[in-house]
Scaffold this motif. Structure first.
Motif, PDB file in Angstrom:
ATOM      1  N   LEU A   1      -4.543  -6.951  -4.745  1.00  0.00           N
ATOM      2  CA  LEU A   1      -4.213  -5.556  -4.430  1.00  0.00           C
ATOM      3  C   LEU A   1      -3.584  -4.864  -5.626  1.00  0.00           C
ATOM      4  CD1 LEU A   1      -2.865  -6.012  -0.815  1.00  0.00           C
ATOM      5  CD2 LEU A   1      -4.893  -4.755  -1.478  1.00  0.00           C
ATOM      6  N   ALA A   2      -2.753  -5.621  -6.340  1.00  0.00           N
ATOM      7  CA  ALA A   2      -2.143  -5.029  -7.540  1.00  0.00           C
ATOM      8  C   ALA A   2      -3.207  -4.668  -8.561  1.00  0.00           C
ATOM      9  CB  ALA A   2      -1.131  -6.021  -8.129  1.00  0.00           C
ATOM     10  N   GLN A   3      -4.161  -5.571  -8.709  1.00  0.00           N
ATOM     11  CA  GLN A   3      -5.256  -5.297  -9.641  1.00  0.00           C
ATOM     12  C   GLN A   3      -6.025  -4.050  -9.225  1.00  0.00           C
ATOM     13  OE1 GLN A   3      -7.170  -7.318 -12.244  1.00  0.00           O
ATOM     14  NE2 GLN A   3      -5.076  -7.854 -12.733  1.00  0.00           N
TER      15      GLN A   3
ATOM     16  N   ASP B   1       0.833  -1.217   0.000  1.00  0.00           N
ATOM     17  CA  ASP B   1       0.000   0.000   0.000  1.00  0.00           C
ATOM     18  C   ASP B   1       0.850   1.243   0.000  1.00  0.00           C
ATOM     19  OD1 ASP B   1      -2.367  -1.298  -0.058  1.00  0.00           O
ATOM     20  OD2 ASP B   1      -2.628  -1.319   2.086  1.00  0.00           O
ATOM     21  N   THR B   2       1.863   1.225   0.845  1.00  0.00           N
ATOM     22  CA  THR B   2       2.662   2.440   0.973  1.00  0.00           C
ATOM     23  C   THR B   2       3.617   2.626  -0.192  1.00  0.00           C
ATOM     24  OG1 THR B   2       4.173   1.188   2.341  1.00  0.00           O
ATOM     25  CG2 THR B   2       2.544   2.538   3.468  1.00  0.00           C
ATOM     26  N   LEU B   3       3.972   1.503  -0.864  1.00  0.00           N
ATOM     27  CA  LEU B   3       4.927   1.598  -1.958  1.00  0.00           C
ATOM     28  C   LEU B   3       4.385   2.476  -3.088  1.00  0.00           C
ATOM     29  CD1 LEU B   3       6.488  -1.945  -2.367  1.00  0.00           C
ATOM     30  CD2 LEU B   3       7.713   0.195  -2.043  1.00  0.00           C
ATOM     31  N   ARG B   4       3.157   2.120  -3.523  1.00  0.00           N
ATOM     32  CA  ARG B   4       2.591   2.854  -4.656  1.00  0.00           C
ATOM     33  C   ARG B   4       2.090   4.212  -4.192  1.00  0.00           C
ATOM     34  NH1 ARG B   4       1.890  -1.585  -8.224  1.00  0.00           N
ATOM     35  NH2 ARG B   4       3.582  -2.924  -7.543  1.00  0.00           N
ATOM     36  N   GLY B   5       1.770   5.042  -5.107  1.00  0.00           N
ATOM     37  CA  GLY B   5       1.427   6.432  -4.795  1.00  0.00           C
ATOM     38  C   GLY B   5       0.184   6.570  -3.925  1.00  0.00           C
ATOM     39  N   LYS B   6      -0.930   6.134  -4.473  1.00  0.00           N
ATOM     40  CA  LYS B   6      -2.179   6.436  -3.779  1.00  0.00           C
ATOM     41  C   LYS B   6      -2.569   5.270  -2.902  1.00  0.00           C
ATOM     42  CE  LYS B   6      -6.835   8.014  -4.667  1.00  0.00           C
ATOM     43  NZ  LYS B   6      -7.911   8.028  -5.611  1.00  0.00           N
ATOM     44  N   PRO B   7      -2.780   5.455  -1.620  1.00  0.00           N
ATOM     45  CA  PRO B   7      -3.162   4.313  -0.754  1.00  0.00           C
ATOM     46  C   PRO B   7      -4.587   3.865  -1.057  1.00  0.00           C
ATOM     47  CG  PRO B   7      -3.193   6.350   0.487  1.00  0.00           C
ATOM     48  CD  PRO B   7      -2.687   6.699  -0.857  1.00  0.00           C
ATOM     49  N   LEU B   8      -4.772   2.573  -1.045  1.00  0.00           N
ATOM     50  CA  LEU B   8      -6.073   2.021  -1.371  1.00  0.00           C
ATOM     51  C   LEU B   8      -7.030   2.241  -0.221  1.00  0.00           C
ATOM     52  CD1 LEU B   8      -5.145  -1.324  -3.083  1.00  0.00           C
ATOM     53  CD2 LEU B   8      -6.254   0.606  -4.148  1.00  0.00           C
TER      54      LEU B   8
ATOM     55  N   GLN C   1      -0.107 -14.800  -2.036  1.00  0.00           N
ATOM     56  CA  GLN C   1       0.014 -14.454  -3.450  1.00  0.00           C
ATOM     57  C   GLN C   1      -1.274 -13.855  -4.000  1.00  0.00           C
ATOM     58  OE1 GLN C   1       1.100 -17.426  -6.282  1.00  0.00           O
ATOM     59  NE2 GLN C   1       3.278 -17.065  -5.982  1.00  0.00           N
ATOM     60  N   THR C   2      -2.375 -14.552  -3.656  1.00  0.00           N
ATOM     61  CA  THR C   2      -3.654 -14.054  -4.175  1.00  0.00           C
ATOM     62  C   THR C   2      -3.942 -12.661  -3.651  1.00  0.00           C
ATOM     63  OG1 THR C   2      -4.739 -15.196  -2.362  1.00  0.00           O
ATOM     64  CG2 THR C   2      -4.742 -16.281  -4.524  1.00  0.00           C
ATOM     65  N   GLU C   3      -3.636 -12.439  -2.414  1.00  0.00           N
ATOM     66  CA  GLU C   3      -3.891 -11.108  -1.842  1.00  0.00           C
ATOM     67  C   GLU C   3      -3.062 -10.056  -2.558  1.00  0.00           C
ATOM     68  OE1 GLU C   3      -4.006 -11.011   2.610  1.00  0.00           O
ATOM     69  OE2 GLU C   3      -3.357  -8.961   2.200  1.00  0.00           O
ATOM     70  N   SER C   4      -1.813 -10.362  -2.766  1.00  0.00           N
ATOM     71  CA  SER C   4      -0.967  -9.377  -3.445  1.00  0.00           C
ATOM     72  C   SER C   4      -1.463  -9.113  -4.846  1.00  0.00           C
ATOM     73  CB  SER C   4       0.474  -9.881  -3.474  1.00  0.00           C
ATOM     74  OG  SER C   4       0.540 -11.033  -4.301  1.00  0.00           O
TER      75      SER C   4
ATOM     76  N   LYS D   1      -9.307  -4.711   3.156  1.00  0.00           N
ATOM     77  CA  LYS D   1      -9.851  -5.748   4.055  1.00  0.00           C
ATOM     78  C   LYS D   1     -10.615  -6.785   3.257  1.00  0.00           C
ATOM     79  CE  LYS D   1     -10.694  -3.015   8.175  1.00  0.00           C
ATOM     80  NZ  LYS D   1     -11.775  -2.363   8.923  1.00  0.00           N
ATOM     81  N   ALA D   2     -11.407  -6.284   2.311  1.00  0.00           N
ATOM     82  CA  ALA D   2     -12.203  -7.211   1.512  1.00  0.00           C
ATOM     83  C   ALA D   2     -11.300  -8.132   0.728  1.00  0.00           C
ATOM     84  CB  ALA D   2     -13.102  -6.407   0.576  1.00  0.00           C
ATOM     85  N   ALA D   3     -10.238  -7.557   0.162  1.00  0.00           N
ATOM     86  CA  ALA D   3      -9.311  -8.377  -0.618  1.00  0.00           C
ATOM     87  C   ALA D   3      -8.674  -9.446   0.253  1.00  0.00           C
ATOM     88  CB  ALA D   3      -8.239  -7.475  -1.244  1.00  0.00           C
ATOM     89  N   SER D   4      -8.269  -9.036   1.450  1.00  0.00           N
ATOM     90  CA  SER D   4      -7.633 -10.018   2.337  1.00  0.00           C
ATOM     91  C   SER D   4      -8.612 -11.102   2.734  1.00  0.00           C
ATOM     92  CB  SER D   4      -7.075  -9.307   3.567  1.00  0.00           C
ATOM     93  OG  SER D   4      -8.136  -8.710   4.278  1.00  0.00           O
ATOM     94  N   ALA D   5      -9.849 -10.706   3.000  1.00  0.00           N
ATOM     95  CA  ALA D   5     -10.867 -11.693   3.376  1.00  0.00           C
ATOM     96  C   ALA D   5     -11.103 -12.679   2.247  1.00  0.00           C
ATOM     97  CB  ALA D   5     -12.162 -10.960   3.723  1.00  0.00           C
TER      98      ALA D   5
END
Lengths: 331, 128
Positions: free
Chosen positions: A113-115, A79-86, A107-110, A92-96
């Motif tokens: 998030l990338a998507q 989250d912090t790497l890229r410019g705009k924080p999600l 892997q799936t979470e990453s 949370k939804a993605a992690s769930a």
């Protein structure tokens, strides 16, 4: 599954808030349940599609790169790497969702998030108005490419369309029409996007240069031009053409009427009002000064004269008083 | 290239060329009095600024009286036709000096004539 439940609850809460405060009829509750069920199903399908597309398209380098980051916790750093924080809800939804699936969770979470991040970037770009190659965008993404929360809301919207308050009329056409229009808008997009086909070539600028080199037209040319104009200009066939002709000649005003035709006063307001700088040539005391200050006061309130005219007015007085200087000194 | 030159010439000529469509143009004044009135109006327009400024000096309580007397003499020295008081609002079509309505610049007889033939826009016979 415990994690997925709170995410679903959040979506249901959001949906109920949208639909309204008071009317929690049993029908609405039913709708919510159906909506949630549909959301569940779509989650699964969507994730499967996402994963399939990712495994096909993403280069192995990316995966290796992600893996190489290793033990560092995924969510926060990415989250912090890229410019705009999600949006934290989306995260949370993605992690769930990732946790609910059997495959490699991290892997799936990453990947999710990338998507999501890419999606946000594209929306930002569109908002800023940068040119996007839509083909690249489409090739990168899959068909159903929205965040789970948005997807849930959309589906509930569709359901509410399907069943009216009476529960009688079903309108599938409306929803399908909506979907089609959305898809079309998505694909066809703006006019300026896409590869240039180079069908229409710009007119070359040579004839303009050629014109300039020719000398001014002779009298014969002018006469010929006059003859041609006299022949081609037929008398007006109807009242409209007559009015057009009159407007061209200047007999008829142009509508909508512009009150400032012919009045091109480019001066700012301060040049109209603060005219004291023109009074430098006058004596600083005495009746003449008093008189000129009154003149300037009157001029500053005059909206009908241009700055030039006002300056001329003051200069006339200057000349006049200079001529009468000897007379004034006698007094 | 010839076409381009021709188009340029056409554009220039269009400004010079009078309208080919025949239309009634007033080239004569109804009578000499109208002509003289026209000349007076022209002169009044030309000298309007000067008269305004000299009058501003004359009708003043601040400037010395000697100056105002000089201004008086100056204004009388101007041409007689340059004062706006000499303009008479005559009828535009018949040059009648009396009975002229300002809005239409027409004398009452002409106005009535046109109004009865329904050639005056928005004018109707009064009936109440």
């Amino acid at each position: 599954k415990d994690k997925s439940a709170p995410s679903k609850d959040s979506t249901t809460e959001g949906v109920t808030e949208k639909q309204g405060d008071g009317a929690e009829t049993p029908k609405q509750q039913l709708l919510d349940i159906i909506g949630n069920m549909k959301v569940e199903v779509s989650y699964r399908k969507k994730l499967q599609q996402l994963k399939a597309s990712k495994y096909k398209e993403q280069a192995m380098n990316k995966l290796e790169g992600l893996d190489s980051e290793g033990s560092v916790p995924w969510g926060t750093t990415e989250d912090t790497l890229r410019g705009k924080p999600l949006n934290p809800e989306l995260v949370k939804a993605a992690s769930a969702v990732a946790s609910s699936l059997p495959h490699n969770k991290k892997q799936t979470e990453s990947e999710l998030l990338a998507q999501l991040r890419r999606h946000e970037e594209t929306t930002d770009k569109q908002k800023k108005g940068e040119t996007i190659n839509i083909r690249n965008v489409i090739s990168e993404m899959t068909v159903k490419r929205q965040s789970p929360a948005q997807r849930g809301a959309r589906i509930t919207g569709r359901i509410s369309l399907h069943l009216d308050e009476d529960g009688q009329s079903i309108r599938p056409e409306r929803s399908s029409a909506r979907i089609d229009s959305r898809r079309k808008a998505y694909i066809y997009g703006s006019l300026k996007v896409g590869k240039r086909l180079n069908i229409f070539t710009k007119a070359s600028r040579e004839p303009e240069h050629a014109l300039k080199t020719v000398s001014s037209p002779t009298i014969w040319d002018l006469e010929f031009a006059k003859e041609v104009a006299a022949v081609t200009a037929q008398p007006p066939r109807n009242g409209f053409e007559e009015m057009i002709q009159w407007t061209k000649e200047g007999i008829l005003w142009e509508f909508p009427i512009d009150n400032e035709v012919g009045m091109e006063d480019d001066a700012e307001f301060h040049e109209h009002i603060f005219l004291e700088k023109h009074l430098e040539a006058f004596p600083k005391e005495g009746p003449i000064r008093h008189f000129m200050e009154l003149v300037i006061c009157g001029l500053s309130k005059n909206p009908y004269l241009s700055v030039k005219q006002k300056v001329e007015h003051i200069e006339w007085f200057q000349k006049y008083f200079e001529e009468k200087k000897e007379l004034l000194q006698e007094i | 290239m010839a076409a381009a030159v021709l188009s340029w010439a056409l554009r220039a000529a269009r400004q010079v060329l009078p309208s080919p469509c025949p239309r009634q143009v007033r080239s004569y004044y109804v009578d000499w009095r109208m002509l003289r009135d026209f000349k007076r109006r022209k002169m009044a327009y030309e000298h309007a600024d000067e008269r305004l400024r000299i009058n501003a000096i004359r009708k003043n309580s601040i400037l010395p009286k000697e100056l105002q007397e000089v201004a008086d003499k100056e204004i009388t020295a101007l041409a007689r036709d340059s004062c706006p008081v000499r303009i008479r609002n005559r009828c535009v079509l018949t040059s009648r000096p009396r009975g002229v309505k300002r809005r239409w610049r027409l004398s009452r007889i002409v106005f009535r004539h046109f109004a009865d033939h329904a050639q005056m826009s928005g004018v109707q016979r009064a009936m109440w």
